[in-house]
Every structure is written in C-alpha cells, then in structure tokens.
Design a protein around this motif. Structure first.
Motif, short mmCIF file in Angstrom:
data_model
loop_
_atom_site.label_atom_id
_atom_site.label_comp_id
_atom_site.label_asym_id
_atom_site.label_seq_id
_atom_site.Cartn_x
_atom_site.Cartn_y
_atom_site.Cartn_z
N SER A 1 0.84 -1.19 0.00
CA SER A 1 0.00 0.00 0.00
C SER A 1 0.88 1.24 0.00
O SER A 1 2.03 1.19 0.42
CB SER A 1 -0.89 0.02 1.25
N THR A 2 0.33 2.35 -0.48
CA THR A 2 1.06 3.61 -0.52
C THR A 2 0.43 4.58 0.49
O THR A 2 -0.78 4.80 0.47
CB THR A 2 1.01 4.24 -1.91
N VAL A 3 1.28 5.10 1.36
CA VAL A 3 0.85 6.08 2.36
C VAL A 3 1.49 7.41 1.97
O VAL A 3 2.71 7.52 1.89
CB VAL A 3 1.28 5.67 3.78
N THR A 4 0.66 8.41 1.72
CA THR A 4 1.14 9.74 1.34
C THR A 4 0.97 10.68 2.51
O THR A 4 -0.14 10.86 3.02
CB THR A 4 0.37 10.26 0.11
N VAL A 5 2.09 11.28 2.93
CA VAL A 5 2.08 12.15 4.11
C VAL A 5 2.52 13.55 3.69
O VAL A 5 3.57 13.72 3.07
CB VAL A 5 3.04 11.61 5.19
#
Length: 76
Positions: free
Chosen positions: A43-47
């Motif tokens: 999964s990709t987590v964008t912060v």
C-alpha cells in the motif's frame, strides 16, 4: 510543505488504514495522511508535513500500527 510516499506491507482493511493514519497524524508537523490500500500487497501512504519526517519516526509509526515499510521513500 513536503509530500512523502511510504510503501507499506500487510495492510488489508479499513482498520489498517485508520491505524496507520492515526500513527502518522500523531507525528509533529504532519498536516495530512492519505492511504492507497492494496489489500495484502504493498500500500502507498502519502504524508504531507511541514518538514521531511525523520526516517526513524516514519519507521516507528508504521511499526506501531503493526506493519512494515516495504521500500524506499519517494519525495516530491
């Protein structure tokens, strides 16, 4: 503002997403957290944060949520 993408393994559901969002949101300077869930995959987590988060803080946030970082960070 800095946007950083983290690759995270092991997330499978909305609860996983909520846990990761909660841990990243607790870090100082974090403005927003978005998750592109890939059930059972990476999964990709964008912060979005005021400054680049220290790598150890990001690793700890993911670990505290119960998951692992899977790859290099992408900065934009």
């Amino acid at each position: 503002m800095t946007t950083t993408e983290y690759q995270v393994t092991g997330m499978t559901c909305g609860h996983c997403v909520a846990s990761v969002k909660e841990e990243f949101s607790a870090l100082e300077g974090v403005e927003s957290v978005e998750v592109d869930l890939n059930k059972g995959g990476v999964s990709t987590v964008t912060v979005v944060s005021a400054e680049i988060l220290p790598a150890d803080a990001a690793t700890a946030a993911v670990s505290e949520a119960g998951y692992e970082l899977a790859g290099p960070l992408t900065l934009s």
